[in-house]
Design a protein around this motif. Structure first.
Motif: not given
Length: 380
Positions: A33-38
């Protein structure tokens, strides 16, 4: 986008709040759903609840967010946890929608974890239901049976326990899901850098309900009937059984009156534990503003995490939103059930649906109230 491959009726009958279950490829072709950076960026924000759990030799260290730098934690044995992602990240909405076979009032939040190898939380017991969906990477989960377990380091405040014998021992890969009901001990261990998504469902306790009942009676100056009796005990120092029962009956009279419990339950169950991303407009929307926006192709969206509920067989036509009552009595009876059902069931109205909805007589003031309170927003 996120289709749950699960026989929900069979699940509710045989597993829900009864026993844990592993569902392989619950989400086929799952994409994070989301990147680790986000996720790390969100954890920099002070209004978002986040923490880092560091695994040490025989314990865990908890660091509360917000975070500006993660290098202090090294490259293994830690995980970042961000609560209520659904409140702050609109792209989580389709994923949340896949779990709406469980009533909205139970939904607590979507917690997301980024974990390095060796990261995890020790054996513990939760008092809520949780679905754990694996994103990138692999994590090993063990789950034990219900029972009496010794607290970690004899601490009475920690949810951690000393250990358990597993009835489930499984490695989750991308798209796999583990369901754990309340009271079952469990533990996760990260095998490779991984993303995980925990969807929690929570119900109020007796303590919480009684506290809210008392507050509600005080706030509304109700519940003033006093106990009366028809007989007295022979001994002055005795609270007789009939007097005990009479006072319990007095409480039951309050609890069985819909004028008390319906509004109370609507208020309590429509609130959230975590902060909502409420942003009221600088200038209040008017009916013409709303019409103009829809003419330009806008759609109407509920903010993430907002609960819009109605009470079945309610004594009043109303919605409960974030602990507030929204009066719907001016909507014509022929349209009332349809409108209230639409508002409670729909998270995002596309442009055509929004334009159809606003044509319903007397619906515009309700929509304007929701927009001007920051509970809904217009998106182009």
């Amino acid at each position: 986008m996120y289709t749950l491959d699960l026989n929900t009726q069979d699940f509710l009958t045989h597993y829900w709040q009864k026993k844990p279950l592993v569902i392989r490829q619950a989400f086929p072709n799952f994409e994070d759903i989301i990147t680790s950076n986000e996720l790390a960026g969100l954890a920099c924000e002070s209004e978002i609840s986040s923490r880092v759990v560091v695994t040490t030799k025989n314990d865990w260290e908890i660091h509360q967010g917000p975070f500006e730098d993660y290098t202090q934690f090294g490259d293994k044995n830690w995980q970042l946890l961000v609560q209520a992602l659904n409140h702050w990240y609109p792209d989580a909405t389709p994923f949340i929608d896949a779990f709406r076979f469980i009533p909205d009032w139970r939904f607590d939040d979507l917690m997301v974890s980024f974990a390095t190898k060796g990261g995890g939380v020790g054996a513990h017991i939760d008092n809520y239901d949780v679905f754990i969906v694996q994103g990138e990477g692999k994590r090993q989960w063990t789950v034990g049976n219900k029972g009496n377990y010794a607290k970690k380091n004899n601490s009475i405040t920690t949810p951690l326990i000393e250990g358990f014998d597993p009835i489930i021992d499984v490695v989750l890969e991308k798209g796999d899901m583990l369901y754990i009901p309340p009271g079952f001990p469990h533990q996760g261990q990260t095998l490779t850098t991984a993303m995980s998504y925990s969807i929690g469902f929570r119900a109020p306790s007796q303590q919480e309900l009684f506290s809210e009942i008392a507050d509600n009676l005080i706030d509304n100056n109700t519940g003033l009937t006093r106990f009366t009796s028809h007989d007295e005990p022979a001994l002055a120092g005795i609270i007789s059984q009939t007097h005990q029962q009479g006072m319990v009956d007095l409480l039951q009279d309050v609890l069985q009156d819909p004028n008390h419990y319906q509004a109370l339950l609507g208020k309590v169950l429509s609130q959230n534990r975590f902060e909502l991303d409420i942003c009221e407009p600088e200038e209040a929307y008017t009916h013409q503003d709303l019409l103009d926006a829809l003419t330009q192709g806008a759609s109407l969206h509920r903010i993430g995490g907002l609960k819009v509920l109605r009470v079945e067989n309610d004594i009043s036509p109303r919605l409960f939103i974030n602990g507030e009552q929204i009066d719907c009595s001016k909507i014509e009876k022929d349209n009332l059930d349809s409108v209230m059902s639409t508002l409670t069931q729909t998270l995002q109205f596309d442009n055509e649906t929004s334009k159809t909805l606003i044509k319903t007589p007397n619906i515009s003031p309700i929509l304007l109230t929701l927009l001007n309170k920051g509970y809904y927003y217009l998106a182009l």
